[in-house]
Design a protein around this motif. Structure first.
Motif, PDB file in Angstrom:
ATOM      1  N   SER A  87       0.889  -1.065  -0.083  1.00 49.22           N
ATOM      2  CA  SER A  87       0.256  -0.198  -0.506  1.00 49.22           C
ATOM      3  C   SER A  87       0.857   0.998  -0.056  1.00 49.22           C
ATOM      4  O   SER A  87       0.554   2.437  -1.260  1.00 49.22           O
ATOM      5  CB  SER A  87      -0.887  -0.100   1.267  1.00 49.22           C
TER       6      SER A  87
ATOM      7  N   HIS B 119      -7.039  -5.168   6.976  1.00 51.49           N
ATOM      8  CA  HIS B 119      -6.994  -4.195   7.138  1.00 51.49           C
ATOM      9  C   HIS B 119      -6.821  -2.591   7.191  1.00 51.49           C
ATOM     10  O   HIS B 119      -6.317  -1.738   6.620  1.00 51.49           O
ATOM     11  CB  HIS B 119      -8.672  -3.505   7.038  1.00 51.49           C
TER      12      HIS B 119
ATOM     13  N   LEU C 124     -10.389   3.960  -0.070  1.00 53.61           N
ATOM     14  CA  LEU C 124      -9.860   2.858   0.720  1.00 53.61           C
ATOM     15  C   LEU C 124     -11.449   2.174   1.496  1.00 53.61           C
ATOM     16  O   LEU C 124     -11.082   0.907   1.919  1.00 53.61           O
ATOM     17  CB  LEU C 124      -8.770   3.477   0.924  1.00 53.61           C
ATOM     18  N   THR C 125     -10.784   3.113   2.554  1.00 58.21           N
ATOM     19  CA  THR C 125     -11.685   2.631   3.938  1.00 58.21           C
ATOM     20  C   THR C 125     -13.000   2.316   4.133  1.00 58.21           C
ATOM     21  O   THR C 125     -13.245   0.812   4.352  1.00 58.21           O
ATOM     22  CB  THR C 125     -11.772   3.952   4.922  1.00 58.21           C
TER      23      THR C 125
ATOM     24  N   ARG D  15      -7.927   8.204   0.655  1.00 54.78           N
ATOM     25  CA  ARG D  15      -8.101   7.823   2.157  1.00 54.78           C
ATOM     26  C   ARG D  15      -9.261   7.405   2.646  1.00 54.78           C
ATOM     27  O   ARG D  15      -9.678   5.732   2.974  1.00 54.78           O
ATOM     28  CB  ARG D  15      -7.686   8.372   3.243  1.00 54.78           C
TER      29      ARG D  15
ATOM     30  N   ARG E 173      -4.724   0.194   5.471  1.00 53.76           N
ATOM     31  CA  ARG E 173      -4.844   1.593   4.991  1.00 53.76           C
ATOM     32  C   ARG E 173      -3.332   2.335   5.613  1.00 53.76           C
ATOM     33  O   ARG E 173      -4.289   3.982   5.631  1.00 53.76           O
ATOM     34  CB  ARG E 173      -6.325   2.286   5.939  1.00 53.76           C
TER      35      ARG E 173
ATOM     36  N   GLU F  14      -3.809   6.909   5.035  1.00 52.41           N
ATOM     37  CA  GLU F  14      -3.978   7.358   6.934  1.00 52.41           C
ATOM     38  C   GLU F  14      -3.316   8.761   7.110  1.00 52.41           C
ATOM     39  O   GLU F  14      -3.079   9.639   7.282  1.00 52.41           O
ATOM     40  CB  GLU F  14      -4.553   6.834   8.224  1.00 52.41           C
TER      41      GLU F  14
END
Length: 149
Positions: free
Chosen positions: A69, A122, A92-93, A89, A126, A130
């Motif tokens: 990522s 996950h 993706l979340t 962000r 992220r 983030e």
């Protein structure tokens, strides 16, 4: 979904993280850590006069998914706005959480499709997004507070 979680593309990305050195004097620096596995990503960021990412530096101490990522973020972040990073962000979340069906509009994100059913993974995926979104917001806020140079 029968694709392996740690596929060849994920493993390739772990060795291809651009901008893998910290910046000497960043406008903002943010670290994110996954409490599940301990993966950590630190993002240093400088914005240009238009509020777009001019430079990024990263320190990535993460699992294969966190590294992959980070590689995707780093390879495609220069020139992005604060809003674009926040949107990436959030997309993706939402995609990882299953509240969005479309793959986020960021190059290469489909590589994480096999991880959709592995919710424990996950947070690692992220981390870079983030940290970068927060660093961009912090840098923009500080630039406004300092006024023109």
């Amino acid at each position: 979904m029968n694709a392996p979680l740690y596929n060849a593309e994920i493993l390739r990305l772990t060795t291809a993280i651009p901008h893998d050195r910290r910046l000497a004097d960043p406008m903002a620096s943010v670290e994110r850590r996954s409490p599940i596995c301990g993966s950590r990503v630190t993002v240093d960021l400088n914005l240009d006069a238009d509020g777009r990412v001019a430079e990024i530096g990263m320190l990535v101490r993460a699992c294969a998914l966190g590294q992959a990522s980070s590689a995707l973020l780093s390879a495609n972040v220069i020139g992005r706005s604060v809003t674009e990073l926040a949107t990436a962000r959030d997309a993706l979340t939402e995609w990882l959480a299953g509240t969005r069906s479309e793959v986020p509009d960021w190059p290469g994100m489909d590589v994480f499709a096999p991880a959709l059913t592995y919710s424990a993974r996950h947070p690692s995926i992220r981390l870079a997004f983030e940290a970068a979104a927060q660093a961009a917001q912090d840098a923009a806020r500080d630039a406004v507070a300092q006024g023109p140079r």
